[in-house]
Design a protein around this motif. Structure first.
Motif, PDB file in Angstrom:
ATOM      1  N   PRO A   1      60.756  93.341 -70.205  1.00 34.25           N
ATOM      2  CA  PRO A   1      61.988  94.153 -70.113  1.00 34.25           C
ATOM      3  C   PRO A   1      61.763  95.494 -69.405  1.00 34.25           C
ATOM      4  O   PRO A   1      62.605  95.924 -68.612  1.00 34.25           O
ATOM      5  CB  PRO A   1      62.372  94.355 -71.587  1.00 34.25           C
ATOM      6  N   LEU A   2      60.623  96.113 -69.672  1.00 39.11           N
ATOM      7  CA  LEU A   2      60.330  97.390 -69.002  1.00 39.11           C
ATOM      8  C   LEU A   2      60.143  97.164 -67.497  1.00 39.11           C
ATOM      9  O   LEU A   2      60.648  97.941 -66.666  1.00 39.11           O
ATOM     10  CB  LEU A   2      59.076  98.028 -69.627  1.00 39.11           C
ATOM     11  N   ALA A   3      59.442  96.096 -67.159  1.00 34.31           N
ATOM     12  CA  ALA A   3      59.240  95.782 -65.731  1.00 34.31           C
ATOM     13  C   ALA A   3      60.587  95.524 -65.053  1.00 34.31           C
ATOM     14  O   ALA A   3      60.825  96.000 -63.932  1.00 34.31           O
ATOM     15  CB  ALA A   3      58.332  94.565 -65.596  1.00 34.31           C
ATOM     16  N   ASP A   4      61.471  94.777 -65.730  1.00 31.04           N
ATOM     17  CA  ASP A   4      62.804  94.492 -65.148  1.00 31.04           C
ATOM     18  C   ASP A   4      63.573  95.795 -64.913  1.00 31.04           C
ATOM     19  O   ASP A   4      64.237  95.965 -63.884  1.00 31.04           O
ATOM     20  CB  ASP A   4      63.613  93.589 -66.094  1.00 31.04           C
TER      21      ASP A   4
ATOM     22  N   GLU B   1      61.570 107.262 -71.457  1.00 31.38           N
ATOM     23  CA  GLU B   1      60.977 108.333 -70.635  1.00 31.38           C
ATOM     24  C   GLU B   1      60.013 107.747 -69.606  1.00 31.38           C
ATOM     25  O   GLU B   1      59.889 108.262 -68.489  1.00 31.38           O
ATOM     26  CB  GLU B   1      60.227 109.312 -71.546  1.00 31.38           C
ATOM     27  N   ALA B   2      59.325 106.659 -69.992  1.00 29.80           N
ATOM     28  CA  ALA B   2      58.354 106.042 -69.068  1.00 29.80           C
ATOM     29  C   ALA B   2      59.076 105.471 -67.852  1.00 29.80           C
ATOM     30  O   ALA B   2      58.577 105.562 -66.718  1.00 29.80           O
ATOM     31  CB  ALA B   2      57.576 104.952 -69.792  1.00 29.80           C
ATOM     32  N   ILE B   3      60.265 104.882 -68.075  1.00 31.81           N
ATOM     33  CA  ILE B   3      61.039 104.352 -66.940  1.00 31.81           C
ATOM     34  C   ILE B   3      61.437 105.505 -66.011  1.00 31.81           C
ATOM     35  O   ILE B   3      61.255 105.431 -64.789  1.00 31.81           O
ATOM     36  CB  ILE B   3      62.297 103.605 -67.444  1.00 31.81           C
TER      37      ILE B   3
ATOM     38  N   VAL C   1      52.959  96.536 -65.156  1.00 31.71           N
ATOM     39  CA  VAL C   1      53.387  96.851 -66.523  1.00 31.71           C
ATOM     40  C   VAL C   1      52.671  95.873 -67.443  1.00 31.71           C
ATOM     41  O   VAL C   1      52.864  94.656 -67.340  1.00 31.71           O
ATOM     42  CB  VAL C   1      54.915  96.734 -66.685  1.00 31.71           C
ATOM     43  N   ASP C   2      51.814  96.384 -68.294  1.00 27.95           N
ATOM     44  CA  ASP C   2      50.870  95.554 -69.043  1.00 27.95           C
ATOM     45  C   ASP C   2      51.075  95.757 -70.541  1.00 27.95           C
ATOM     46  O   ASP C   2      50.952  96.879 -71.044  1.00 27.95           O
ATOM     47  CB  ASP C   2      49.449  95.973 -68.631  1.00 27.95           C
TER      48      ASP C   2
END
Ligand code: SF4
Length: 435
Positions: free
Chosen positions: A117-120, A189-191, A140-141
């Motif tokens: 989801p974060l990668a998307d 925040e990372a996004i 993204v790992d």
């Protein structure tokens, strides 16, 4: 300008040129197109891609170190046809920025969090950012067992747990071990931080890479161990995946079709190209074990202990016109003659020329073809300073002498990479060129 718009007499041999499906790159055996899959496909679909490789290219297929499927030997007229036919297959193809996740993301019981989801979200937000370097990559790992820690990334987000909270460590440049820590943030925040970094890189121009923003940042103090893809993986849903791969990342499409036909017969549902030149086949434990035995009997790498898996060999001579040595022939002999040296602590790099396609990073030992000799290089890239130069005909015999030196000098508990580094270039040179 796309690769196809270039004068074919001027092959684009730049490092960093991206051989994507719509912009194939000129190599020594014609144009090379990448089929950038973002998810698994059916074995029948992989077999269909192989048939297209035979129809439009020279039939040779690569699985790259990053897990990209590459079709070789295309011409200016066949490459657009290949692209049209691949696009008509309705495969999960990547468009835009490469935001990569580990091949078992979402299926690993041990990962801290599913990173997809974060990668998307990053992929979506980055869609409108123009002017990034062609090979810009974000990893993204979720910190499972099979990670992408050894691959270079411009921006890497690694899940970490702190006080029962999941955070994302953002690293810039390098591998997970050599990247620099930019920040550790919650998901939202990372996004935002990743998008800001990408916008900053775009504003610096299409040559800017993540490492350019890393100066002065602290080193990464923790890197989790990763496993090899070449094993049987038990997945969180009770099914399995088996990692298999062509030796040195390259095979004829006919061999892959036979493997896919066997996978289909075994009711294996899906296959995904993955890191370290592997293919992960997904199915029942029995089907995966049977397919592994079939692959083993047909020359594929099926185990992390296979010495061929510890050699990075580019296409080389004769398929690549820049290559001066038969890299696969040398590497095959090295795997059978120097198995003790190839203990998995380093990748022996056999390069057809100083471009070093098979291994952009430094490694403990490289054999590099030059116009009239072979260079031996320690702890550097293929383009690094050689410690010895040898005749073409002496290549494998020299490697046997170096392997024997490591065998006799190795201390208890010491691996080959550490032993080579301790021996040092002067003594390696003496062993390479005796008398
Ligand atoms: S490193 Fe190998 S594949 Fe790359 S250009 Fe040189 S010979 Fe060709």
């Amino acid at each position: 300008m796309t690769a196809l718009a270039r004068d074919p007499a001027e092959p684009d041999m730049r490092r960093g040129a991206c051989p994507a499906l719509s912009a194939p790159m000129m190599t020594g055996d014609g144009l090379l197109a990448r089929v950038p899959l973002t998810a698994s496909i059916a074995p029948e679909q992989l077999a269909d891609l192989c048939r297209l490789a035979m129809r439009h290219g020279n039939g040779m297929i690569d699985i790259s170190a990053r897990g990209n499927l590459q079709i070789r030997g295309l011409s200016e007229t066949s490459a657009p046809r290949l692209e049209a036919e691949v696009r008509a297959m309705d495969l999960p193809l990547r468009d835009g920025l490469a935001v990569e996740v580990p091949p078992l993301a979402g299926d690993e019981a041990t990962e801290i969090v599913d990173p997809r989801p974060l990668a998307d979200a990053i992929r979506d937000r980055a869609r409108d950012i123009k002017g990034l370097a062609p090979k810009m990559s974000v990893i993204v790992d979720g910190a499972g067992r099979l990670t992408l820690s050894g691959l270079i990334a411009d921006i890497r987000l690694v899940a970490v747990e702190a006080d029962s909270e999941i955070l994302w460590k953002i690293l810039l440049g390098g591998t997970e071990a050599s990247g620099r820590v930019f920040n550790v943030l919650r998901e939202t925040e990372a996004i935002e931080a990743t998008v800001s970094l990408l916008e900053k890189l775009a504003s610096l121009g299409s040559d800017a890479r993540g490492r350019d923003l890393a100066s002065g940042l602290p080193a990464n103090d923790f890197t989790a161990a990763t496993i090899s893809p070449f094993t049987l993986h038990a997945l969180s849903n009770g099914t399995f995946a088996t990692g298999l791969g062509p030796a040195f990342g390259q095979t004829h499409a006919g061999n892959l079709i036979a493997l896919c036909n066997e996978a289909t017969r075994l009711e294996i549902s899906a296959v995904k190209p993955a890191l370290d030149h592997s293919l992960l086949f997904f199915g029942s434990e029995t089907a995966c074990r049977t397919l592994t035995a079939f692959a083993d009997g047909n020359g594929f790498v099926t185990s992390a202990a296979d010495p061929r898996g510890h050699i990075a060999a580019c296409t080389g001579h004769p398929a690549c016109r820049s290559g001066t040595i038969a890299t696969h022939e040398i590497a095959t002999r090295a795997a059978s003659e120097c198995a003790d040296l190839l203990d998995g602590s380093f990748k022996l790099h056999v390069s057809g020329c100083t471009k070093g396609c098979a291994r952009p990073q430094a490694t403990a030992l490289t054999l590099c073809g030059m116009p009239d000799h072979v260079s031996l290089i320690a702890s550097a890239k293929a383009s690094g300073q050689p410690f010895a130069s040898i005749a073409f005909a002496d290549t494998n015999a020299t490697l046997r002498r170096l392997a024997a030196l490591v065998g006799s000098e190795r201390r208890s508990g010491e691996n080959s990479a550490a032993c080579l580094a301790r021996i040092g270039p002067d003594r390696l040179c003496q062993a390479a060129i005796p008398g």
